[in-house]
Design a protein around this motif. Structure first.
Motif, PDB file in Angstrom:
ATOM      1  N   ARG A 215      -7.165 -18.050   8.190  1.00 18.36           N
ATOM      2  CA  ARG A 215      -6.703 -19.084   7.334  1.00 18.36           C
ATOM      3  C   ARG A 215      -6.054 -18.413   6.172  1.00 18.36           C
ATOM      4  NH1 ARG A 215     -12.355 -22.727   7.499  1.00 18.36           N
ATOM      5  NH2 ARG A 215     -12.535 -23.122   9.696  1.00 18.36           N
ATOM      6  N   TRP A 216      -5.333 -19.071   5.433  1.00 24.44           N
ATOM      7  CA  TRP A 216      -4.378 -18.423   4.512  1.00 24.44           C
ATOM      8  C   TRP A 216      -4.839 -18.948   3.022  1.00 24.44           C
ATOM      9  CZ3 TRP A 216      -2.862 -15.022   7.193  1.00 24.44           C
ATOM     10  CH2 TRP A 216      -2.128 -15.375   8.340  1.00 24.44           C
ATOM     11  N   VAL A 217      -4.588 -18.268   1.966  1.00 22.31           N
ATOM     12  CA  VAL A 217      -5.059 -18.457   0.596  1.00 22.31           C
ATOM     13  C   VAL A 217      -3.547 -18.157  -0.357  1.00 22.31           C
ATOM     14  CG1 VAL A 217      -7.505 -18.202   0.911  1.00 22.31           C
ATOM     15  CG2 VAL A 217      -5.935 -16.316   0.011  1.00 22.31           C
ATOM     16  N   LEU A 218      -3.520 -18.616  -1.341  1.00 26.39           N
ATOM     17  CA  LEU A 218      -2.483 -18.196  -2.436  1.00 26.39           C
ATOM     18  C   LEU A 218      -3.022 -16.734  -2.935  1.00 26.39           C
ATOM     19  CD1 LEU A 218      -2.593 -21.272  -4.733  1.00 26.39           C
ATOM     20  CD2 LEU A 218      -0.887 -20.743  -2.954  1.00 26.39           C
ATOM     21  N   PRO A 219      -2.062 -15.982  -3.001  1.00 32.81           N
ATOM     22  CA  PRO A 219      -2.188 -14.264  -3.193  1.00 32.81           C
ATOM     23  C   PRO A 219      -2.415 -14.085  -4.612  1.00 32.81           C
ATOM     24  CG  PRO A 219       0.180 -14.834  -3.088  1.00 32.81           C
ATOM     25  CD  PRO A 219      -0.316 -16.251  -2.409  1.00 32.81           C
ATOM     26  N   ARG A 220      -3.650 -14.639  -4.886  1.00 32.83           N
ATOM     27  CA  ARG A 220      -3.942 -14.167  -6.386  1.00 32.83           C
ATOM     28  C   ARG A 220      -5.335 -13.572  -6.681  1.00 32.83           C
ATOM     29  NH1 ARG A 220      -4.529 -20.718  -7.891  1.00 32.83           N
ATOM     30  NH2 ARG A 220      -6.757 -20.988  -7.015  1.00 32.83           N
ATOM     31  N   LEU A 221      -6.008 -13.414  -5.382  1.00 31.10           N
ATOM     32  CA  LEU A 221      -7.218 -12.617  -5.713  1.00 31.10           C
ATOM     33  C   LEU A 221      -6.974 -10.982  -5.430  1.00 31.10           C
ATOM     34  CD1 LEU A 221      -9.843 -14.738  -3.730  1.00 31.10           C
ATOM     35  CD2 LEU A 221      -9.502 -14.368  -6.217  1.00 31.10           C
ATOM     36  N   VAL A 222      -7.298 -10.113  -6.360  1.00 34.51           N
ATOM     37  CA  VAL A 222      -7.272  -8.775  -6.158  1.00 34.51           C
ATOM     38  C   VAL A 222      -8.628  -8.132  -5.850  1.00 34.51           C
ATOM     39  CG1 VAL A 222      -6.275  -6.619  -7.468  1.00 34.51           C
ATOM     40  CG2 VAL A 222      -4.975  -8.715  -7.704  1.00 34.51           C
ATOM     41  N   GLY A 223      -8.665  -7.349  -4.852  1.00 32.65           N
ATOM     42  CA  GLY A 223      -9.780  -6.575  -4.651  1.00 32.65           C
ATOM     43  C   GLY A 223      -9.538  -4.948  -4.477  1.00 32.65           C
ATOM     44  N   GLU A 224     -10.477  -4.186  -4.578  1.00 27.54           N
ATOM     45  CA  GLU A 224     -10.487  -2.817  -4.329  1.00 27.54           C
ATOM     46  C   GLU A 224     -11.270  -2.659  -3.054  1.00 27.54           C
ATOM     47  OE1 GLU A 224     -11.160   0.099  -7.699  1.00 27.54           O
ATOM     48  OE2 GLU A 224     -13.044   0.368  -6.441  1.00 27.54           O
ATOM     49  N   VAL A 225     -10.623  -1.832  -2.006  1.00 27.13           N
ATOM     50  CA  VAL A 225     -11.119  -1.310  -0.900  1.00 27.13           C
ATOM     51  C   VAL A 225     -11.066   0.136  -0.769  1.00 27.13           C
ATOM     52  CG1 VAL A 225     -10.684  -3.555   0.401  1.00 27.13           C
ATOM     53  CG2 VAL A 225      -9.084  -1.746   0.408  1.00 27.13           C
ATOM     54  N   ARG A 226     -12.382   0.501   0.010  1.00 35.77           N
ATOM     55  CA  ARG A 226     -12.204   2.204   0.307  1.00 35.77           C
ATOM     56  C   ARG A 226     -11.702   2.147   1.708  1.00 35.77           C
ATOM     57  NH1 ARG A 226     -18.229   3.364  -2.690  1.00 35.77           N
ATOM     58  NH2 ARG A 226     -17.289   3.328  -4.844  1.00 35.77           N
ATOM     59  N   TYR A 227     -11.198   3.242   1.993  1.00 38.31           N
ATOM     60  CA  TYR A 227     -10.677   3.365   3.386  1.00 38.31           C
ATOM     61  C   TYR A 227     -10.578   5.074   3.608  1.00 38.31           C
ATOM     62  CZ  TYR A 227      -6.174   4.287   1.364  1.00 38.31           C
ATOM     63  OH  TYR A 227      -4.918   4.665   0.549  1.00 38.31           O
ATOM     64  N   THR A 228     -10.422   5.357   4.969  1.00 33.95           N
ATOM     65  CA  THR A 228     -10.285   6.881   5.271  1.00 33.95           C
ATOM     66  C   THR A 228      -8.979   7.179   5.358  1.00 33.95           C
ATOM     67  OG1 THR A 228     -10.486   6.138   7.600  1.00 33.95           O
ATOM     68  CG2 THR A 228     -12.442   6.875   6.630  1.00 33.95           C
ATOM     69  N   THR A 229      -8.012   6.693   6.093  1.00 36.15           N
ATOM     70  CA  THR A 229      -6.591   7.121   6.298  1.00 36.15           C
ATOM     71  C   THR A 229      -5.765   5.980   6.485  1.00 36.15           C
ATOM     72  OG1 THR A 229      -6.730   7.447   8.583  1.00 36.15           O
ATOM     73  CG2 THR A 229      -7.087   9.416   7.137  1.00 36.15           C
ATOM     74  N   ARG A 230      -4.473   6.028   6.782  1.00 33.81           N
ATOM     75  CA  ARG A 230      -3.596   4.963   6.969  1.00 33.81           C
ATOM     76  C   ARG A 230      -2.917   5.253   8.453  1.00 33.81           C
ATOM     77  NH1 ARG A 230      -1.692   1.129   2.786  1.00 33.81           N
ATOM     78  NH2 ARG A 230      -2.569   1.686   0.703  1.00 33.81           N
ATOM     79  N   THR A 231      -2.596   3.967   9.319  1.00 29.71           N
ATOM     80  CA  THR A 231      -1.823   4.348  10.446  1.00 29.71           C
ATOM     81  C   THR A 231      -0.351   4.529   9.929  1.00 29.71           C
ATOM     82  OG1 THR A 231      -1.207   1.744  10.683  1.00 29.71           O
ATOM     83  CG2 THR A 231      -3.299   2.884  11.330  1.00 29.71           C
ATOM     84  N   ARG A 232       0.519   5.004  10.943  1.00 37.96           N
ATOM     85  CA  ARG A 232       1.752   5.175  10.585  1.00 37.96           C
ATOM     86  C   ARG A 232       2.694   3.733  10.116  1.00 37.96           C
ATOM     87  NH1 ARG A 232       1.289   8.385  14.717  1.00 37.96           N
ATOM     88  NH2 ARG A 232       2.120   6.924  16.393  1.00 37.96           N
ATOM     89  N   ALA A 233       1.771   2.642  10.704  1.00 40.58           N
ATOM     90  CA  ALA A 233       2.432   1.321  10.015  1.00 40.58           C
ATOM     91  C   ALA A 233       2.273   0.793   8.591  1.00 40.58           C
ATOM     92  CB  ALA A 233       2.204   0.218  11.102  1.00 40.58           C
ATOM     93  N   GLY A 234       1.131   1.794   8.122  1.00 40.93           N
ATOM     94  CA  GLY A 234       0.766   1.423   6.533  1.00 40.93           C
ATOM     95  C   GLY A 234      -0.631   0.706   6.644  1.00 40.93           C
ATOM     96  N   LEU A 235      -1.383   0.562   7.792  1.00 40.25           N
ATOM     97  CA  LEU A 235      -2.526  -0.304   8.015  1.00 40.25           C
ATOM     98  C   LEU A 235      -3.654   0.677   7.439  1.00 40.25           C
ATOM     99  CD1 LEU A 235      -2.292  -2.032  11.299  1.00 40.25           C
ATOM    100  CD2 LEU A 235      -1.933  -3.029   8.764  1.00 40.25           C
ATOM    101  N   LEU A 236      -4.679  -0.052   6.450  1.00 39.54           N
ATOM    102  CA  LEU A 236      -5.629   0.770   6.165  1.00 39.54           C
ATOM    103  C   LEU A 236      -6.656   1.000   7.427  1.00 39.54           C
ATOM    104  CD1 LEU A 236      -6.352  -1.420   3.054  1.00 39.54           C
ATOM    105  CD2 LEU A 236      -5.185   0.920   3.226  1.00 39.54           C
ATOM    106  N   ARG A 237      -7.259   2.365   7.494  1.00 34.40           N
ATOM    107  CA  ARG A 237      -8.139   2.401   8.760  1.00 34.40           C
ATOM    108  C   ARG A 237      -9.557   2.601   8.174  1.00 34.40           C
ATOM    109  NH1 ARG A 237      -8.222   7.166  12.294  1.00 34.40           N
ATOM    110  NH2 ARG A 237      -9.654   5.553  13.248  1.00 34.40           N
TER     111      ARG A 237
END
Length: 321
Positions: free
Chosen positions: A282-304
């Motif tokens: 389900r889609w939303v207007l892109p106006r909410l900003v959040g902070e996430v923690r992650y370990t690394t990124r894939t080569r495509a830029g996705l958060l792991r």
């Protein structure tokens, strides 16, 4: 040939660095991002690799078959199978192309030339017919390092050294090098098969990113009507680029608050430049900003391994580059 006992791998617990006064009681090893393997060497040149679940994965990694002749002694070793990137760091995304090829020996052989696997050895639990699990970690490491299974040129295995007494420095070194983190092991600890033990502590180098919420996936069961996961993105060349799905990190109250904000921002249009292939999104207007923690990124830029940390009402979407 010696009969070898089946041994379940000892597991680490998440934790923190020890106080400086007790650092000398711990050994630090680089945390590898790969597939855990218990290695059975009967002493006749054969090699059997078993995953954490006990499944036989030997056929998926034919380049490791030479290990039996290299050691020439009956042993059970503990380690991690990895695929290395151009900088010599373990890269789980690369290894995924090798996993699951147990039933395809021909393809596994071809892939071993394209994405070679490397076995990082960090423990020995059985040797020459004798169990070593009751020996302290420091003594087992000394025995392991004396087996001659170092990372010589052309070998598909290595035994990286452990650092004693400098846990904080070891963690900072892995962070600078872009490695996932460290495993701390109490020098006096025995090997506890199948146990997630506080004698082994895993510490990840956690990275933080500010992201824009572009959608969500409803939860099920007790989460009905609430977000089961958030679909987040980052600005890239003027468009919102999908960065991954975040499904952990909230309290029940925070999840309910997010549900209200998502309903208010509901949209019929996908805000991502390229819609992510996520069923039931389900889609939303892109106006909410959040902070996430992650370990690394894939080569495509996705958060792991992303985990939600907090909303950032102090930031506007245009602030996120």
């Amino acid at each position: 040939m010696v009969s070898l006992p089946r041994i379940a791998p000892m597991l680490a617990t998440p934790g923190r660095l020890p106080p400086p006064a007790t650092e000398d009681q711990w050994g630090a090893e680089a945390k590898q991002d790969g597939q855990r393997a218990i290695v059975y060497l009967p002493g006749d040149g054969k090699v059997v690799l078993r995953s954490r679940s006990g499944a036989d994965i030997t056929a998926a990694y034919p380049e490791l078959s030479a290990l039996g002749d290299a050691l020439g002694r009956p042993a059970v070793l503990d380690g991690e199978i990895v695929a290395l990137d151009g900088q010599g760091r373990s890269d789980f995304e690369r290894l995924q192309s090798r996993m699951g090829l147990v039933g395809s020996p021909a393809k596994a052989a071809r892939m071993s030339e394209i994405v070679p696997a490397h076995l990082v050895l960090f423990d020995v639990v059985h040797l020459d017919g004798s169990s070593l699990i009751k020996l302290p970690y420091a003594e087992r490491r000394t025995i392991l390092e004396g087996l001659g299974l170092g990372g010589a040129s052309g070998r598909s295995w290595s035994t990286p050294a452990a650092v004693v007494g400098h846990a904080a420095q070891a963690l900072e070194t892995t962070r600078t090098a872009g490695v996932e983190g460290i495993i701390l092991k109490r020098l006096t600890s025995v090997y506890e098969p199948g146990v997630r033990s506080p004698a082994w502590i895993k510490i990840r180098n956690i990275l933080v990113a500010d992201v824009i919420v572009g959608g969500w996936v409803p939860g099920h069961g007790r989460l009905t009507g609430l977000p089961g996961a958030l679909l987040v993105g980052e600005r890239h060349e003027g468009a919102l680029r999908y960065a991954g799905s975040v499904g952990t990190g909230w309290t029940q109250r925070e999840r309910a608050t997010l549900a209200e904000l998502l309903q208010i921002a509901a949209s019929a249009e996908c805000p991502f430049g390229t819609a992510p292939p996520v069923a039931g999104a389900r889609w939303v207007l892109p106006r909410l900003v959040g902070e996430v923690r992650y370990t690394t990124r894939t080569r495509a830029g996705l958060l792991r391994q992303p985990s939600w940390h907090r909303l950032r009402p102090d930031l506007a979407p245009d602030d996120i580059a």
